[in-house]
Design an enzyme around this catalytic site. Structure first.
Site, short mmCIF file in Angstrom:
data_model
loop_
_atom_site.label_atom_id
_atom_site.label_comp_id
_atom_site.label_asym_id
_atom_site.label_seq_id
_atom_site.Cartn_x
_atom_site.Cartn_y
_atom_site.Cartn_z
N LYS A 1 0.85 -1.19 0.00
CA LYS A 1 0.00 0.00 0.00
C LYS A 1 0.89 1.24 0.00
CE LYS A 1 -2.00 2.78 2.92
NZ LYS A 1 -1.95 4.01 2.13
N GLU B 1 10.24 1.15 10.50
CA GLU B 1 11.18 2.26 10.31
C GLU B 1 10.37 3.52 10.55
OE1 GLU B 1 14.26 1.69 9.95
OE2 GLU B 1 14.45 -0.24 8.95
N CYS C 1 13.70 10.91 6.45
CA CYS C 1 13.72 10.53 7.87
C CYS C 1 15.10 10.72 8.49
CB CYS C 1 13.29 9.08 8.01
SG CYS C 1 14.28 7.98 6.99
N GLU D 1 9.47 16.04 15.61
CA GLU D 1 9.83 15.82 14.21
C GLU D 1 8.95 16.72 13.34
OE1 GLU D 1 8.66 12.20 12.06
OE2 GLU D 1 10.69 12.11 11.26
P1 NAD Z 1 2.38 8.18 7.96
O1 NAD Z 1 2.64 7.38 9.17
O2 NAD Z 1 1.42 9.30 8.04
O3 NAD Z 1 1.85 7.27 6.76
C1 NAD Z 1 2.60 6.17 6.30
C2 NAD Z 1 1.65 5.14 5.71
O4 NAD Z 1 0.83 4.62 6.75
C3 NAD Z 1 0.70 5.67 4.63
O5 NAD Z 1 0.64 4.73 3.60
C4 NAD Z 1 -0.62 5.78 5.38
O6 NAD Z 1 -1.74 5.66 4.53
C5 NAD Z 1 -0.53 4.61 6.32
N1 NAD Z 1 -1.36 4.72 7.54
C6 NAD Z 1 -1.69 5.83 8.23
N2 NAD Z 1 -2.44 5.51 9.31
C7 NAD Z 1 -2.60 4.15 9.29
C8 NAD Z 1 -3.26 3.22 10.13
N3 NAD Z 1 -3.93 3.61 11.22
N4 NAD Z 1 -3.21 1.91 9.80
C9 NAD Z 1 -2.51 1.49 8.72
N5 NAD Z 1 -1.89 2.34 7.88
C10 NAD Z 1 -1.90 3.65 8.16
O7 NAD Z 1 3.83 8.68 7.48
P2 NAD Z 1 4.15 9.66 6.30
O8 NAD Z 1 3.66 11.03 6.69
O9 NAD Z 1 3.70 9.06 5.03
O10 NAD Z 1 5.75 9.64 6.28
C11 NAD Z 1 6.53 10.49 7.06
C12 NAD Z 1 7.03 9.76 8.29
O11 NAD Z 1 7.75 8.59 7.90
C13 NAD Z 1 8.01 10.57 9.10
O12 NAD Z 1 7.73 10.38 10.47
C14 NAD Z 1 9.36 9.94 8.77
O13 NAD Z 1 10.37 10.10 9.74
C15 NAD Z 1 8.99 8.52 8.59
N6 NAD Z 1 9.98 7.82 7.79
C16 NAD Z 1 10.85 6.97 8.41
C17 NAD Z 1 11.84 6.31 7.68
C18 NAD Z 1 12.82 5.38 8.33
O14 NAD Z 1 13.52 4.68 7.61
N7 NAD Z 1 12.90 5.33 9.64
C19 NAD Z 1 11.91 6.53 6.30
C20 NAD Z 1 11.01 7.41 5.70
C21 NAD Z 1 10.04 8.04 6.46
#
Ligand code: NAD
Length: 490
Positions: free
Chosen positions: A185, A261, A295, A394
């Site tokens: 997804k 992650e 990230c 963040e």
């Molecule tokens: P997000 O958590 O808002 O969304 C990520 C994914 O989760 C999306 O596909 C979203 O639709 C899905 N999602 C949201 N709520 C959900 C739920 N309740 N159940 C299942 N799926 C759900 O994150 P984002 O805004 O897309 O990305 C930014 C974040 O990602 C930042 O916090 C960043 O630090 C982190 N990030 C971490 C890494 C790493 O390697 N540690 C890499 C990239 C991004």
């Protein structure tokens, strides 16, 4: 007024689900619009997947797990995985354009990092999978024990929007290498390259049903349905820490294996003995690359007091040179923020920095000259104490705080005063101090005199609330496979 040439370069695509080797509308026929963050125009429609679509995808993935994929010789599977990487490179221009349209990032960055690295993820794991062995122990003359490596099963992949293809392939390549099947997804804001990737997998020879794709949202939608589905064996998730909590709760009833992650609030620690020109050059990247939406970006910059003024002077001057603008212009360094909601969130922190007593040395507002699009100026804030929200939370945008320090122990304590623990960069030429500080910092990834330098064999992941588990090389196979021990009495 700047004129954006974005839509002239290429157009967006309509994104459907991909189930059992075929593009499909959502069962409900619902769609939502995908918006170009640089122009606010509609790029196309996206199938709004839900529980029913996830169920079809999981059923297809379960069937495929026991089909030709299961008995395929290792060399053939490796060849198919390599071929996916090859096709990504053959279609690089198209994929880079789609990634830039979807995310707002400069297309030059997508061409330099996102797409080549997505291809390399497949090339790396296609090689790595052929080298793996397992353990065997002879227990005197009593018994022989050996381990077999088996796929985990159907893997749910829930992805973020910042590096859409790079991070999705970082999961899909080892998942396939270990013999699993997938239900992916993508983030709702960036669905396009994942849609193309599904077709690329089929073209490379992946059997139908092995790679499935369902678009949609998180809570109450496709994301939650994947985390709750009883026939999904494991979930690999990259995204916000708070989303990780929600997924863990949804997945608890069916006790899924999880790899996380998550977010970070990464420090750069600059000692006065380092080469400041080199530090500034890299710090510009670690602060503002991909609009600060990585990230691993270093958003808390600590500088030893004797170097503080000189660092700031050089860092501010270089930041002012960055060109914000059209993702498709050759001289753009910083593109558009991914969405209106995220742009507004990051902009609000620019106001919060001032309310908390900070001084903005450059940036701090919407970039001028754009009638449309979500453009922000790269921003440097000083004068904040360790409790300020911009130092603790963040933000995930082009805004960094710079703070002076006097003592090594003091800076280590400040750096560790967070529930995040993803990465850190240390700048010094003192070897003993390097080892001491690297050892003392609570983060999964430590860079010394560099940033973002990766070798895919090394363990990648965060400590504390920045993640669970590690990815890369053998660590990826530990997540994507189950070890089965066989004991033979001699
Ligand atoms: P997000 O958590 O808002 O969304 C990520 C994914 O989760 C999306 O596909 C979203 O639709 C899905 N999602 C949201 N709520 C959900 C739920 N309740 N159940 C299942 N799926 C759900 O994150 P984002 O805004 O897309 O990305 C930014 C974040 O990602 C930042 O916090 C960043 O630090 C982190 N990030 C971490 C890494 C790493 O390697 N540690 C890499 C990239 C991004």
């Amino acid at each position: 007024m700047s004129s954006l040439s974005t839509e002239k370069k290429t157009t967006g695509i309509d994104c459907k689900n991909y189930i059992n080797g075929q593009y499909k509308d959502a069962v409900s026929s619902k769609i939502f619009e995908n918006i170009n963050p640089a122009t606010e125009e509609v790029l196309g429609t996206v199938a709004e997947g839900s529980k029913e679509d996830v169920d079809l995808a999981v059923k297809a993935a379960r069937r495929a797990l026991n089909g030709r994929w299961k008995t395929m010789p290792l060399a053939e599977r490796s060849k198919i995985i390599r071929r996916i990487g090859d096709i990504i490179l053959e279609r690089q221009e198209e994929l880079a354009n789609l990634e830039a349209l979807d995310t707002g990032k400069p297309v030059s960055l997508a061409n330099k990092i996102d797409i080549p690295r997505a291809a390399y993820n497949f090339h790396f794991f296609a090689d790595y999978m052929t080298t793996l062995g397992t353990e065997a122990y002879q227990q005197d003359d009593q018994a022989l024990h050996y381990a077999l490596r088996k796929p985990v099963g159907v893997i749910g992949m829930i992805n973020p929007w910042n590096l859409p293809l790079l991070l999705l392939t970082w999961k899909l390549a080892p998942c396939l290498a270990a013999g699993n099947t997938a239900v992916m997804k993508p983030a709702e804001w960036t669905p396009m390259t994942a849609t193309v990737l599904a077709e690329i997998c089929t073209e490379a020879g992946v059997p139908d049903g092995v790679v499935n794709l369902v678009h949609g949202f998180g809570p109450g939608s496709a994301g939650e349905a994947i985390s709750q589905h009883e026939d999904v064996d494991a979930i690999t998730f990259t995204g916000e820490t708070s989303t990780g909590t929600a997924i863990m709760k949804s997945a608890a009833d069916t006790l899924k294996k999880l790899s996380y992650e998550l977010g970070g609030k990464n420090p750069n620690i600059i000692f006065a003995d380092s080469n400041l020109d080199e530090v500034v050059e890299t710090t510009i990247k670690s602060s503002f690359i991909n609009q600060g939406e990585v990230c691993l970006c270093g958003s808390r910059i600590y500088v030893e007091r004797p170097a503080y003024d000189e660092f700031l002077e050089k860092f501010v001057a270089k930041t002012k040179e960055l060109k914000v603008g059209d993702p498709f212009a050759d001289d753009t360094n910083v593109g558009a923020m991914v969405s209106k909601a995220h742009y507004e969130k990051v902009l609000s922190y620019m106001a919060i920095a001032k309310e908390d007593g900070g001084t903005i040395l450059t940036g701090g507002k919407k970039a001028e000259g754009f009638a449309k699009g979500f453009f922000l100026e790269p921003t440097i804030v000083v004068g904040l104490d360790r409790q300020a929200r911009c130092v603790r939370e963040e933000i995930f945008g082009p805004i960094v705080t710079v703070i002076p320090f006097d003592l090594e122990d003091e800076v280590v304590a400040q750096v560790n005063d967070t529930h995040y623990g993803l990465s850190a960069s240390i700048w010094t030429n003192d070897l003993r101090r390097t080892h001491r500080v690297a050892d003392a910092i609570e983060a999964g990834i430590i860079w010394v005199n560099t940033w973002f330098l990766r070798d895919l064999r090394t363990p990648f992941g965060g400590m504390k609330q920045s993640g669970i588990g590690r990815e890369g090389g053998l660590h990826s196979f530990e997540f994507y496979s189950e070890l089965k021990n066989v004991t033979i009495k001699l």
